[in-house]
Motif scaffolding. Structure first.
Motif, short mmCIF file in Angstrom:
data_model
loop_
_atom_site.label_atom_id
_atom_site.label_comp_id
_atom_site.label_asym_id
_atom_site.label_seq_id
_atom_site.Cartn_x
_atom_site.Cartn_y
_atom_site.Cartn_z
N MET A 20 0.82 -1.21 0.00
CA MET A 20 0.00 0.00 0.00
C MET A 20 0.85 1.26 0.00
N GLY A 21 2.00 1.24 0.70
CA GLY A 21 2.86 2.42 0.71
C GLY A 21 3.31 2.79 -0.69
N GLN A 22 3.74 1.80 -1.46
CA GLN A 22 4.14 2.05 -2.84
C GLN A 22 2.98 2.60 -3.66
N THR A 23 1.81 2.02 -3.46
CA THR A 23 0.64 2.47 -4.23
C THR A 23 0.26 3.90 -3.87
N VAL A 24 0.36 4.26 -2.59
CA VAL A 24 0.07 5.64 -2.18
C VAL A 24 1.03 6.60 -2.88
N THR A 122 -11.29 1.43 7.97
CA THR A 122 -10.88 0.10 7.57
C THR A 122 -10.87 -0.05 6.06
N ASN A 123 -11.47 0.91 5.37
CA ASN A 123 -11.51 0.86 3.91
C ASN A 123 -11.71 2.27 3.38
N PHE A 124 -10.92 2.67 2.39
CA PHE A 124 -11.02 4.01 1.82
C PHE A 124 -11.66 4.01 0.43
N SER A 125 -12.37 2.95 0.11
CA SER A 125 -13.07 2.88 -1.17
C SER A 125 -14.44 3.56 -1.06
N ARG A 126 -14.74 4.42 -2.02
CA ARG A 126 -16.06 5.05 -2.04
C ARG A 126 -17.15 4.01 -2.31
N GLY A 127 -16.80 2.98 -3.08
CA GLY A 127 -17.76 1.91 -3.35
C GLY A 127 -18.09 1.13 -2.10
N GLY A 205 -4.14 -16.20 -3.97
CA GLY A 205 -3.53 -15.43 -5.05
C GLY A 205 -3.27 -13.99 -4.71
N ASP A 206 -3.60 -13.11 -5.66
CA ASP A 206 -3.34 -11.69 -5.47
C ASP A 206 -4.64 -10.88 -5.47
N VAL A 207 -5.72 -11.49 -4.99
CA VAL A 207 -7.02 -10.81 -4.96
C VAL A 207 -6.92 -9.55 -4.10
N THR A 208 -7.30 -8.42 -4.66
CA THR A 208 -7.18 -7.14 -3.96
C THR A 208 -8.16 -7.04 -2.80
N GLY A 209 -9.39 -7.42 -3.04
CA GLY A 209 -10.39 -7.38 -1.98
C GLY A 209 -11.79 -7.55 -2.52
N GLU A 210 -12.52 -8.52 -1.98
CA GLU A 210 -13.91 -8.77 -2.36
C GLU A 210 -14.72 -8.99 -1.10
N HIS A 211 -15.91 -8.40 -1.04
CA HIS A 211 -16.80 -8.57 0.11
C HIS A 211 -18.23 -8.77 -0.40
N GLU A 212 -18.90 -9.78 0.18
CA GLU A 212 -20.28 -10.06 -0.21
C GLU A 212 -21.11 -10.33 1.04
N VAL A 213 -22.27 -9.72 1.10
CA VAL A 213 -23.24 -9.98 2.17
C VAL A 213 -24.46 -10.63 1.52
N LEU A 214 -24.79 -11.83 2.00
CA LEU A 214 -25.93 -12.58 1.50
C LEU A 214 -27.05 -12.55 2.53
N LEU A 215 -28.24 -12.14 2.09
CA LEU A 215 -29.44 -12.15 2.93
C LEU A 215 -30.41 -13.14 2.30
N ALA A 216 -30.90 -14.09 3.09
CA ALA A 216 -31.77 -15.11 2.53
C ALA A 216 -32.90 -15.45 3.48
N GLY A 217 -34.09 -15.62 2.91
CA GLY A 217 -35.28 -15.96 3.67
C GLY A 217 -36.51 -15.77 2.81
N ARG A 231 -5.35 -1.74 -5.82
CA ARG A 231 -5.13 -1.05 -4.55
C ARG A 231 -5.19 0.47 -4.69
N ALA A 232 -5.05 0.95 -5.91
CA ALA A 232 -5.06 2.39 -6.13
C ALA A 232 -6.37 3.02 -5.67
N VAL A 233 -7.46 2.26 -5.66
CA VAL A 233 -8.73 2.81 -5.20
C VAL A 233 -8.65 3.17 -3.73
N PHE A 234 -7.95 2.37 -2.94
CA PHE A 234 -7.79 2.66 -1.51
C PHE A 234 -6.81 3.82 -1.29
N ALA A 235 -5.75 3.84 -2.09
CA ALA A 235 -4.79 4.93 -2.00
C ALA A 235 -5.43 6.27 -2.34
#
Length: 264
Positions: A20-24, A122-127, A205-217, A231-235
Protein backbone atom coordinates in the motif's frame (compact mmCIF):
# COMPACT_ATOMS: atom_id res chain seq x y z
CA UNK A 1 -9.28 28.18 6.07
CA UNK A 2 -7.50 24.82 5.83
CA UNK A 3 -4.08 24.09 4.40
CA UNK A 4 -5.67 22.50 1.36
CA UNK A 5 -7.32 25.83 0.41
CA UNK A 6 -4.01 27.52 -0.39
CA UNK A 7 -1.49 24.90 -1.55
CA UNK A 8 -0.88 21.22 -2.06
CA UNK A 9 -1.18 19.32 1.21
CA UNK A 10 2.22 18.06 2.30
CA UNK A 11 2.10 14.40 3.31
CA UNK A 12 4.37 11.85 4.93
CA UNK A 13 3.99 8.23 3.82
CA UNK A 14 4.99 5.36 6.10
CA UNK A 15 5.67 1.81 4.98
CA UNK A 16 6.85 3.24 1.66
CA UNK A 17 8.17 -0.10 0.40
CA UNK A 18 5.04 -2.07 1.31
CA UNK A 19 2.21 -2.88 -1.08
CA UNK A 20 0.00 0.00 0.00
CA UNK A 21 2.86 2.42 0.71
CA UNK A 22 4.14 2.05 -2.84
CA UNK A 23 0.64 2.47 -4.23
CA UNK A 24 0.07 5.64 -2.18
CA UNK A 25 3.31 7.14 -3.55
CA UNK A 26 2.43 6.19 -7.12
CA UNK A 27 -1.13 7.52 -6.78
CA UNK A 28 0.02 10.79 -5.23
CA UNK A 29 2.53 11.56 -7.99
CA UNK A 30 0.11 13.01 -10.61
CA UNK A 31 -2.18 14.78 -8.11
CA UNK A 32 -2.10 18.55 -7.62
CA UNK A 33 -3.80 18.60 -4.22
CA UNK A 34 -1.18 16.53 -2.35
CA UNK A 35 2.61 16.39 -2.41
CA UNK A 36 4.88 13.85 -0.75
CA UNK A 37 7.30 15.62 1.57
CA UNK A 38 8.50 12.56 3.52
CA UNK A 39 8.52 8.81 2.88
CA UNK A 40 9.91 6.27 5.32
CA UNK A 41 10.34 2.52 5.54
CA UNK A 42 11.96 -0.06 7.78
CA UNK A 43 13.54 -1.56 4.65
CA UNK A 44 16.72 -0.11 3.20
CA UNK A 45 15.60 1.35 -0.13
CA UNK A 46 16.78 4.64 -1.62
CA UNK A 47 13.56 5.61 -3.39
CA UNK A 48 10.10 4.47 -4.46
CA UNK A 49 8.18 6.06 -7.33
CA UNK A 50 10.99 8.64 -7.63
CA UNK A 51 10.49 9.67 -3.98
CA UNK A 52 13.48 9.44 -1.60
CA UNK A 53 12.84 6.96 1.22
CA UNK A 54 14.34 7.52 4.68
CA UNK A 55 14.69 5.09 7.56
CA UNK A 56 11.53 4.80 9.61
CA UNK A 57 13.49 5.46 12.79
CA UNK A 58 14.08 9.04 11.67
CA UNK A 59 10.38 9.85 11.22
CA UNK A 60 10.08 12.04 14.32
CA UNK A 61 12.99 14.25 13.27
CA UNK A 62 11.72 14.48 9.70
CA UNK A 63 8.26 15.57 10.86
CA UNK A 64 9.86 18.29 12.98
CA UNK A 65 12.11 19.45 10.12
CA UNK A 66 9.72 19.26 7.16
CA UNK A 67 6.44 21.18 6.67
CA UNK A 68 4.23 18.08 6.79
CA UNK A 69 0.46 18.47 7.17
CA UNK A 70 -0.75 14.86 7.29
CA UNK A 71 0.80 11.42 7.72
CA UNK A 72 -0.67 8.59 5.61
CA UNK A 73 -0.21 5.11 7.04
CA UNK A 74 -0.95 1.56 5.87
CA UNK A 75 1.40 -0.59 7.95
CA UNK A 76 0.65 -2.79 10.97
CA UNK A 77 -0.97 -2.09 14.34
CA UNK A 78 2.19 -1.60 16.41
CA UNK A 79 4.05 0.42 13.78
CA UNK A 80 0.96 2.49 12.98
CA UNK A 81 0.69 3.50 16.64
CA UNK A 82 4.39 4.37 16.73
CA UNK A 83 4.09 6.53 13.62
CA UNK A 84 0.85 8.15 14.78
CA UNK A 85 2.49 9.02 18.10
CA UNK A 86 5.35 10.74 16.28
CA UNK A 87 2.85 12.64 14.15
CA UNK A 88 0.79 13.71 17.15
CA UNK A 89 3.92 14.98 18.91
CA UNK A 90 4.77 17.05 15.82
CA UNK A 91 1.22 18.38 15.41
CA UNK A 92 0.78 16.44 12.15
CA UNK A 93 -2.60 14.96 11.22
CA UNK A 94 -2.96 11.19 10.79
CA UNK A 95 -4.80 9.21 8.13
CA UNK A 96 -4.49 5.47 8.65
CA UNK A 97 -6.03 2.50 6.95
CA UNK A 98 -4.18 -0.01 9.10
CA UNK A 99 -6.42 -2.79 10.40
CA UNK A 100 -6.00 -5.50 13.01
CA UNK A 101 -5.96 -3.20 16.05
CA UNK A 102 -7.11 -4.80 19.29
CA UNK A 103 -9.33 -2.83 21.67
CA UNK A 104 -6.41 -1.39 23.64
CA UNK A 105 -4.59 -0.31 20.48
CA UNK A 106 -7.70 1.32 19.06
CA UNK A 107 -8.19 3.18 22.35
CA UNK A 108 -4.57 4.37 22.20
CA UNK A 109 -5.10 5.65 18.66
CA UNK A 110 -8.23 7.49 19.76
CA UNK A 111 -6.30 9.12 22.59
CA UNK A 112 -3.95 10.68 20.04
CA UNK A 113 -6.94 12.47 18.54
CA UNK A 114 -6.87 14.81 21.54
CA UNK A 115 -3.56 16.18 20.19
CA UNK A 116 -4.04 16.08 16.44
CA UNK A 117 -6.75 15.21 13.88
CA UNK A 118 -6.87 11.43 13.35
CA UNK A 119 -8.89 9.77 10.60
CA UNK A 120 -9.06 5.98 10.71
CA UNK A 121 -10.96 3.80 8.27
CA UNK A 122 -10.88 0.10 7.57
CA UNK A 123 -11.51 0.86 3.91
CA UNK A 124 -11.02 4.01 1.82
CA UNK A 125 -13.07 2.88 -1.17
CA UNK A 126 -16.06 5.05 -2.04
CA UNK A 127 -17.76 1.91 -3.35
CA UNK A 128 -17.35 0.16 0.00
CA UNK A 129 -18.79 3.23 1.72
CA UNK A 130 -21.82 2.89 -0.53
CA UNK A 131 -21.95 -0.86 0.18
CA UNK A 132 -22.01 -0.23 3.94
CA UNK A 133 -24.99 2.09 3.61
CA UNK A 134 -26.79 -0.31 1.30
CA UNK A 135 -26.18 -3.26 3.63
CA UNK A 136 -27.47 -1.36 6.65
CA UNK A 137 -30.67 -0.43 4.80
CA UNK A 138 -31.18 -3.92 3.36
CA UNK A 139 -30.63 -5.76 6.64
CA UNK A 140 -33.13 -3.51 8.39
CA UNK A 141 -35.65 -4.00 5.58
CA UNK A 142 -35.72 -7.81 5.82
CA UNK A 143 -35.89 -8.70 9.53
CA UNK A 144 -35.50 -12.38 10.22
CA UNK A 145 -33.51 -13.18 7.10
CA UNK A 146 -30.33 -15.21 7.49
CA UNK A 147 -27.10 -13.26 6.97
CA UNK A 148 -23.79 -14.59 5.69
CA UNK A 149 -20.66 -12.54 4.94
CA UNK A 150 -17.83 -13.74 2.72
CA UNK A 151 -14.58 -11.88 2.07
CA UNK A 152 -11.64 -12.75 -0.17
CA UNK A 153 -8.13 -11.27 -0.13
CA UNK A 154 -4.64 -12.03 -1.40
CA UNK A 155 -2.66 -14.79 0.26
CA UNK A 156 -0.50 -12.34 2.24
CA UNK A 157 -3.39 -10.71 4.09
CA UNK A 158 -2.71 -11.03 7.82
CA UNK A 159 -5.95 -10.28 9.67
CA UNK A 160 -9.02 -12.46 9.23
CA UNK A 161 -11.74 -11.52 8.90
CA UNK A 162 -10.58 -8.36 7.16
CA UNK A 163 -11.04 -4.95 8.73
CA UNK A 164 -13.68 -4.13 6.13
CA UNK A 165 -15.55 -7.35 6.90
CA UNK A 166 -15.45 -6.54 10.62
CA UNK A 167 -16.85 -3.08 9.93
CA UNK A 168 -19.65 -4.61 7.84
CA UNK A 169 -20.40 -7.04 10.66
CA UNK A 170 -20.65 -4.16 13.12
CA UNK A 171 -23.03 -2.37 10.74
CA UNK A 172 -25.18 -5.51 10.44
CA UNK A 173 -25.30 -6.07 14.19
CA UNK A 174 -26.30 -2.45 14.77
CA UNK A 175 -29.20 -2.84 12.33
CA UNK A 176 -30.16 -6.33 13.58
CA UNK A 177 -29.64 -6.61 17.38
CA UNK A 178 -31.01 -10.16 17.25
CA UNK A 179 -27.85 -11.30 15.45
CA UNK A 180 -25.55 -11.89 18.39
CA UNK A 181 -23.09 -14.62 17.37
CA UNK A 182 -20.50 -14.67 14.61
CA UNK A 183 -19.86 -18.19 13.31
CA UNK A 184 -16.55 -18.39 11.45
CA UNK A 185 -16.82 -21.07 8.81
CA UNK A 186 -18.79 -24.28 9.19
CA UNK A 187 -17.66 -27.88 9.52
CA UNK A 188 -19.28 -31.15 10.41
CA UNK A 189 -22.84 -31.12 11.74
CA UNK A 190 -23.37 -27.34 11.80
CA UNK A 191 -26.88 -26.21 10.84
CA UNK A 192 -27.62 -22.52 11.30
CA UNK A 193 -28.92 -21.49 14.70
CA UNK A 194 -31.02 -18.40 15.47
CA UNK A 195 -28.96 -15.26 16.07
CA UNK A 196 -25.99 -16.30 13.94
CA UNK A 197 -24.07 -14.42 11.28
CA UNK A 198 -21.94 -16.68 9.11
CA UNK A 199 -18.46 -15.30 8.42
CA UNK A 200 -16.13 -16.74 5.79
CA UNK A 201 -12.59 -15.51 5.05
CA UNK A 202 -10.77 -16.73 1.94
CA UNK A 203 -7.10 -16.09 1.11
CA UNK A 204 -5.87 -16.79 -2.40
CA UNK A 205 -3.53 -15.43 -5.05
CA UNK A 206 -3.34 -11.69 -5.47
CA UNK A 207 -7.02 -10.81 -4.96
CA UNK A 208 -7.18 -7.14 -3.96
CA UNK A 209 -10.39 -7.38 -1.98
CA UNK A 210 -13.91 -8.77 -2.36
CA UNK A 211 -16.80 -8.57 0.11
CA UNK A 212 -20.28 -10.06 -0.21
CA UNK A 213 -23.24 -9.98 2.17
CA UNK A 214 -25.93 -12.58 1.50
CA UNK A 215 -29.44 -12.15 2.93
CA UNK A 216 -31.77 -15.11 2.53
CA UNK A 217 -35.28 -15.96 3.67
CA UNK A 218 -38.92 -16.05 2.58
CA UNK A 219 -38.00 -18.06 -0.57
CA UNK A 220 -35.62 -15.38 -1.85
CA UNK A 221 -31.99 -14.31 -1.60
CA UNK A 222 -30.37 -10.90 -1.91
CA UNK A 223 -26.63 -10.45 -2.44
CA UNK A 224 -24.76 -7.16 -2.01
CA UNK A 225 -21.14 -7.21 -3.08
CA UNK A 226 -18.09 -5.09 -3.84
CA UNK A 227 -14.88 -5.99 -5.64
CA UNK A 228 -11.77 -3.82 -5.79
CA UNK A 229 -9.75 -4.18 -8.98
CA UNK A 230 -6.64 -2.34 -7.81
CA UNK A 231 -5.13 -1.05 -4.55
CA UNK A 232 -5.06 2.39 -6.13
CA UNK A 233 -8.73 2.81 -5.20
CA UNK A 234 -7.79 2.66 -1.51
CA UNK A 235 -4.79 4.93 -2.00
CA UNK A 236 -6.92 7.52 -3.80
CA UNK A 237 -9.44 7.52 -0.97
CA UNK A 238 -6.71 7.90 1.65
CA UNK A 239 -5.24 10.85 -0.27
CA UNK A 240 -8.70 12.41 -0.52
CA UNK A 241 -8.92 12.00 3.26
CA UNK A 242 -5.48 13.60 3.75
CA UNK A 243 -6.43 16.60 1.62
CA UNK A 244 -9.65 16.97 3.60
CA UNK A 245 -8.05 16.50 7.03
CA UNK A 246 -5.26 19.05 6.64
CA UNK A 247 -5.81 21.98 8.97
CA UNK A 248 -8.69 20.40 10.87
CA UNK A 249 -9.01 20.68 14.62
CA UNK A 250 -7.79 17.74 16.74
CA UNK A 251 -10.44 15.03 16.88
CA UNK A 252 -11.50 11.58 15.72
CA UNK A 253 -12.70 11.51 12.12
CA UNK A 254 -14.09 8.87 9.74
CA UNK A 255 -14.09 8.45 5.97
CA UNK A 256 -17.80 9.21 5.98
CA UNK A 257 -16.87 12.71 7.18
CA UNK A 258 -14.84 13.16 3.98
CA UNK A 259 -17.64 11.84 1.78
CA UNK A 260 -20.38 13.84 3.50
CA UNK A 261 -18.30 16.96 4.08
CA UNK A 262 -17.33 17.55 0.49
CA UNK A 263 -14.28 19.66 -0.28
CA UNK A 264 -11.92 20.75 2.51
Amino acid sequence: MTAADTAAVQIAVTGATGRMGQTVLETAAPRADVEVAVAVSRSSVEQVADVPVDDAGSLGGLLDAEPVDVLVDFTGPSSALEYASAAASAGVGVVTGTTGFDDAERTHLREMATQTPVLWATNFSRGVAALRRAVTAAVAAVPGYDVELTETHHNGKRDAPSGTATTLLEDIEAARPDLEERVHGRAGNAPREPGEIGVHARRAGDVTGEHEVLLAGNDEALSLAHSAGDRAVFAAGALDAAAWLAGREPGWYAFDDVLDGGAP
